[in-house]
Design a protein around this motif. Sequence first.
Motif, PDB file in Angstrom:
ATOM      1  N   PHE A 161       0.861  -1.188   0.000  1.00 49.57           N
ATOM      2  CA  PHE A 161       0.000   0.000   0.000  1.00 49.57           C
ATOM      3  C   PHE A 161       0.894   1.233   0.000  1.00 49.57           C
ATOM      4  O   PHE A 161       1.697   1.417   0.916  1.00 49.57           O
ATOM      5  CB  PHE A 161      -0.903   0.016   1.240  1.00 49.57           C
ATOM      6  N   ALA A 162       0.777   2.055  -1.039  1.00 49.54           N
ATOM      7  CA  ALA A 162       1.600   3.256  -1.155  1.00 49.54           C
ATOM      8  C   ALA A 162       0.713   4.488  -1.171  1.00 49.54           C
ATOM      9  O   ALA A 162      -0.374   4.483  -1.759  1.00 49.54           O
ATOM     10  CB  ALA A 162       2.435   3.201  -2.425  1.00 49.54           C
ATOM     11  N   VAL A 163       1.175   5.535  -0.514  1.00 50.93           N
ATOM     12  CA  VAL A 163       0.476   6.822  -0.518  1.00 50.93           C
ATOM     13  C   VAL A 163       1.459   7.885  -0.991  1.00 50.93           C
ATOM     14  O   VAL A 163       2.609   7.941  -0.541  1.00 50.93           O
ATOM     15  CB  VAL A 163      -0.068   7.182   0.880  1.00 50.93           C
ATOM     16  N   GLY A 164       0.986   8.698  -1.925  1.00 54.98           N
ATOM     17  CA  GLY A 164       1.800   9.784  -2.447  1.00 54.98           C
ATOM     18  C   GLY A 164       1.016  11.073  -2.460  1.00 54.98           C
ATOM     19  O   GLY A 164      -0.146  11.116  -2.033  1.00 54.98           O
ATOM     20  N   ALA A 165       1.656  12.124  -2.953  1.00 54.93           N
ATOM     21  CA  ALA A 165       0.999  13.432  -2.981  1.00 54.93           C
ATOM     22  C   ALA A 165       1.485  14.235  -4.170  1.00 54.93           C
ATOM     23  O   ALA A 165       2.574  14.006  -4.710  1.00 54.93           O
ATOM     24  CB  ALA A 165       1.268  14.194  -1.688  1.00 54.93           C
ATOM     25  N   MET A 166       0.661  15.188  -4.558  1.00 53.27           N
ATOM     26  CA  MET A 166       1.035  16.178  -5.566  1.00 53.27           C
ATOM     27  C   MET A 166       0.317  17.468  -5.217  1.00 53.27           C
ATOM     28  O   MET A 166      -0.689  17.466  -4.495  1.00 53.27           O
ATOM     29  CB  MET A 166       0.623  15.707  -6.958  1.00 53.27           C
ATOM     30  N   GLU A 167       0.835  18.569  -5.698  1.00 52.12           N
ATOM     31  CA  GLU A 167       0.144  19.829  -5.486  1.00 52.12           C
ATOM     32  C   GLU A 167      -1.131  19.865  -6.317  1.00 52.12           C
ATOM     33  O   GLU A 167      -1.173  19.329  -7.430  1.00 52.12           O
ATOM     34  CB  GLU A 167       1.043  21.009  -5.865  1.00 52.12           C
ATOM     35  N   ARG A 168      -2.156  20.449  -5.771  1.00 56.23           N
ATOM     36  CA  ARG A 168      -3.451  20.508  -6.446  1.00 56.23           C
ATOM     37  C   ARG A 168      -3.302  21.126  -7.848  1.00 56.23           C
ATOM     38  O   ARG A 168      -2.587  22.109  -8.037  1.00 56.23           O
ATOM     39  CB  ARG A 168      -4.422  21.345  -5.611  1.00 56.23           C
ATOM     40  N   GLY A 169      -3.963  20.512  -8.823  1.00 61.72           N
ATOM     41  CA  GLY A 169      -3.935  21.033 -10.184  1.00 61.72           C
ATOM     42  C   GLY A 169      -2.836  20.455 -11.051  1.00 61.72           C
ATOM     43  O   GLY A 169      -2.724  20.827 -12.227  1.00 61.72           O
ATOM     44  N   ARG A 170      -2.029  19.533 -10.503  1.00 65.00           N
ATOM     45  CA  ARG A 170      -0.908  18.992 -11.279  1.00 65.00           C
ATOM     46  C   ARG A 170      -1.083  17.505 -11.608  1.00 65.00           C
ATOM     47  O   ARG A 170      -0.113  16.823 -11.917  1.00 65.00           O
ATOM     48  CB  ARG A 170       0.399  19.217 -10.522  1.00 65.00           C
ATOM     49  N   ALA A 171      -2.305  17.029 -11.563  1.00 67.13           N
ATOM     50  CA  ALA A 171      -2.547  15.608 -11.827  1.00 67.13           C
ATOM     51  C   ALA A 171      -2.293  15.264 -13.297  1.00 67.13           C
ATOM     52  O   ALA A 171      -2.481  16.097 -14.189  1.00 67.13           O
ATOM     53  CB  ALA A 171      -3.975  15.241 -11.447  1.00 67.13           C
ATOM     54  N   LEU A 172      -1.857  14.060 -13.512  1.00 67.57           N
ATOM     55  CA  LEU A 172      -1.702  13.508 -14.851  1.00 67.57           C
ATOM     56  C   LEU A 172      -2.698  12.352 -15.015  1.00 67.57           C
ATOM     57  O   LEU A 172      -3.070  11.729 -14.030  1.00 67.57           O
ATOM     58  CB  LEU A 172      -0.268  13.002 -15.052  1.00 67.57           C
ATOM     59  N   PRO A 173      -3.110  12.062 -16.284  1.00 70.31           N
ATOM     60  CA  PRO A 173      -2.726  12.707 -17.536  1.00 70.31           C
ATOM     61  C   PRO A 173      -3.381  14.070 -17.714  1.00 70.31           C
ATOM     62  O   PRO A 173      -4.422  14.345 -17.116  1.00 70.31           O
ATOM     63  CB  PRO A 173      -3.213  11.719 -18.592  1.00 70.31           C
ATOM     64  N   ALA A 174      -2.756  14.900 -18.559  1.00 65.07           N
ATOM     65  CA  ALA A 174      -3.282  16.243 -18.801  1.00 65.07           C
ATOM     66  C   ALA A 174      -2.818  16.722 -20.174  1.00 65.07           C
ATOM     67  O   ALA A 174      -1.620  16.751 -20.460  1.00 65.07           O
ATOM     68  CB  ALA A 174      -2.804  17.211 -17.725  1.00 65.07           C
ATOM     69  N   GLY A 175      -3.765  17.074 -21.019  1.00 64.38           N
ATOM     70  CA  GLY A 175      -3.445  17.704 -22.294  1.00 64.38           C
ATOM     71  C   GLY A 175      -2.912  16.794 -23.368  1.00 64.38           C
ATOM     72  O   GLY A 175      -2.287  17.262 -24.330  1.00 64.38           O
ATOM     73  N   VAL A 176      -3.146  15.480 -23.250  1.00 64.35           N
ATOM     74  CA  VAL A 176      -2.670  14.556 -24.277  1.00 64.35           C
ATOM     75  C   VAL A 176      -3.364  14.872 -25.599  1.00 64.35           C
ATOM     76  O   VAL A 176      -4.583  15.043 -25.658  1.00 64.35           O
ATOM     77  CB  VAL A 176      -2.948  13.095 -23.866  1.00 64.35           C
ATOM     78  N   ALA A 177      -2.559  14.946 -26.687  1.00 59.96           N
ATOM     79  CA  ALA A 177      -3.114  15.320 -27.986  1.00 59.96           C
ATOM     80  C   ALA A 177      -2.403  14.574 -29.106  1.00 59.96           C
ATOM     81  O   ALA A 177      -1.247  14.161 -28.950  1.00 59.96           O
ATOM     82  CB  ALA A 177      -2.979  16.829 -28.195  1.00 59.96           C
ATOM     83  N   PRO A 178      -3.077  14.384 -30.258  1.00 57.33           N
ATOM     84  CA  PRO A 178      -2.415  13.761 -31.399  1.00 57.33           C
ATOM     85  C   PRO A 178      -1.113  14.476 -31.735  1.00 57.33           C
ATOM     86  O   PRO A 178      -1.035  15.708 -31.703  1.00 57.33           O
ATOM     87  CB  PRO A 178      -3.450  13.906 -32.521  1.00 57.33           C
ATOM     88  N   GLY A 179      -0.101  13.695 -32.055  1.00 54.35           N
ATOM     89  CA  GLY A 179       1.215  14.254 -32.333  1.00 54.35           C
ATOM     90  C   GLY A 179       2.167  14.152 -31.163  1.00 54.35           C
ATOM     91  O   GLY A 179       3.389  14.275 -31.340  1.00 54.35           O
ATOM     92  N   ASP A 180       1.647  13.938 -29.958  1.00 52.43           N
ATOM     93  CA  ASP A 180       2.522  13.740 -28.805  1.00 52.43           C
ATOM     94  C   ASP A 180       3.386  12.503 -29.018  1.00 52.43           C
ATOM     95  O   ASP A 180       2.963  11.522 -29.636  1.00 52.43           O
ATOM     96  CB  ASP A 180       1.700  13.579 -27.523  1.00 52.43           C
ATOM     97  N   VAL A 181       4.579  12.552 -28.476  1.00 54.05           N
ATOM     98  CA  VAL A 181       5.564  11.498 -28.683  1.00 54.05           C
ATOM     99  C   VAL A 181       5.508  10.493 -27.540  1.00 54.05           C
ATOM    100  O   VAL A 181       5.317  10.862 -26.372  1.00 54.05           O
ATOM    101  CB  VAL A 181       6.979  12.104 -28.790  1.00 54.05           C
ATOM    102  N   LEU A 182       5.678   9.222 -27.875  1.00 56.67           N
ATOM    103  CA  LEU A 182       5.704   8.145 -26.883  1.00 56.67           C
ATOM    104  C   LEU A 182       7.144   7.726 -26.637  1.00 56.67           C
ATOM    105  O   LEU A 182       7.822   7.220 -27.544  1.00 56.67           O
ATOM    106  CB  LEU A 182       4.894   6.936 -27.375  1.00 56.67           C
ATOM    107  N   LEU A 183       7.625   7.961 -25.418  1.00 56.95           N
ATOM    108  CA  LEU A 183       8.970   7.541 -25.018  1.00 56.95           C
ATOM    109  C   LEU A 183       8.851   6.304 -24.141  1.00 56.95           C
ATOM    110  O   LEU A 183       8.205   6.338 -23.089  1.00 56.95           O
ATOM    111  CB  LEU A 183       9.684   8.655 -24.243  1.00 56.95           C
ATOM    112  N   GLY A 184       9.444   5.217 -24.578  1.00 53.11           N
ATOM    113  CA  GLY A 184       9.402   3.974 -23.811  1.00 53.11           C
ATOM    114  C   GLY A 184      10.657   3.803 -22.981  1.00 53.11           C
ATOM    115  O   GLY A 184      11.769   4.025 -23.474  1.00 53.11           O
ATOM    116  N   LEU A 185      10.481   3.444 -21.713  1.00 51.59           N
ATOM    117  CA  LEU A 185      11.608   3.133 -20.837  1.00 51.59           C
ATOM    118  C   LEU A 185      11.741   1.621 -20.760  1.00 51.59           C
ATOM    119  O   LEU A 185      10.766   0.906 -20.504  1.00 51.59           O
ATOM    120  CB  LEU A 185      11.384   3.711 -19.433  1.00 51.59           C
TER     121      LEU A 185
END
Length: 348
Positions: A161-185
């Motif tokens: 069980f993991a708990v994390g945090a982020m500042e409000r308004g910075r959640a992902l995903p956000a703004g994904v659009a055609p043409g965005d690049v996919l980087l695989g790790l």
Amino acid sequence: MSERKNGLTYAAAGVDIDAGNALVDRIKPHAAATNRPGVMSGLGGFGALFDLKAAGYDDPVLVAATDGVGTKLKIAIETGDMSTIGRDLVAMCVNDLVCQGAEPLFFLDYFATGKLEVEAATEIVAGIAEGCTRAGAALIGGETAEMPGMYAAGDFDLAGFAVGAMERGRALPAGVAPGDVLLGLASDGVHSNGYSLVRRIVEQEGLTWDAPAPFAEGSLGVAFLTPTRVYVKPALAAIRAGGVRALAHITGGGLTENLPRVLSEGAGAAIDLGAWTLPPVFAWMARAGGLDQAELLKTFNAGIGMVLVVAPDRAEALTDLLVEEGEAVLCIGEVTDGVGVSYTGGLG
């Protein structure tokens, strides 16, 4: 007057409280080594405290994730090698958290077994602590349950069980659009999903875990116990640098089912399978199990453990940053109009 029967004890029923106490003493140093800003109390209390302001957050949103390791546990049990399974447990949780844009803060584990073996349990928790260190999360609590009659000799189960945090308004995903690049790790192997099929293939081939791996040096058991890679710190560095619009942890469902989870409505993904070489472990399983490409891509990570969806004008800079962070980065495709994931080329 009838004779009094001998008094029963919890130990006689199969639960050794002293062993549990000994385990807590053994794992305290491992937990303490994961301390980070925000931790207010460690192991031993009825609950653990964490101060979000001390962790540097002004207006935080909490993000939580829970997961297990699946039937990969059977390989650890059958080989007696408990050294890496704890890292798997942490990775499966924290890699999901970072996909929401969150920094993992703390972790708790649940370990259940029929009879507590202190040495084995200590090794497992040491692996959990190592995973937490790699993720920058504190191991602040957990539960060890000794339940005779529930598990066969030597068996155990794990949940994290993991708990994390982020500042409000910075959640992902956000703004994904055609043409965005996919980087695989790149992945470090099979990670922690698809192991029911892994075990079926190994059984079908008539192999044991101590047999030489047909695709790598060392034994088959060691190869398949390679732990899940923890992507948290490089992913957070990329998010903070700007230009990351989404992340997808490639677990059960593979690229085929996990990428669509982070794409906006009406968007799809086009992936060039020729952009990377299929790691030997997957090539061997495909041959030995007669797996077609669609099955391989839907069941396993096929060599790509995390995908970042990034703005086109940030792809080169983010690639350089991720390489500096120690990742093998591959441009594997782009976001498209349409629905679902389409593939060109073939895995090779």
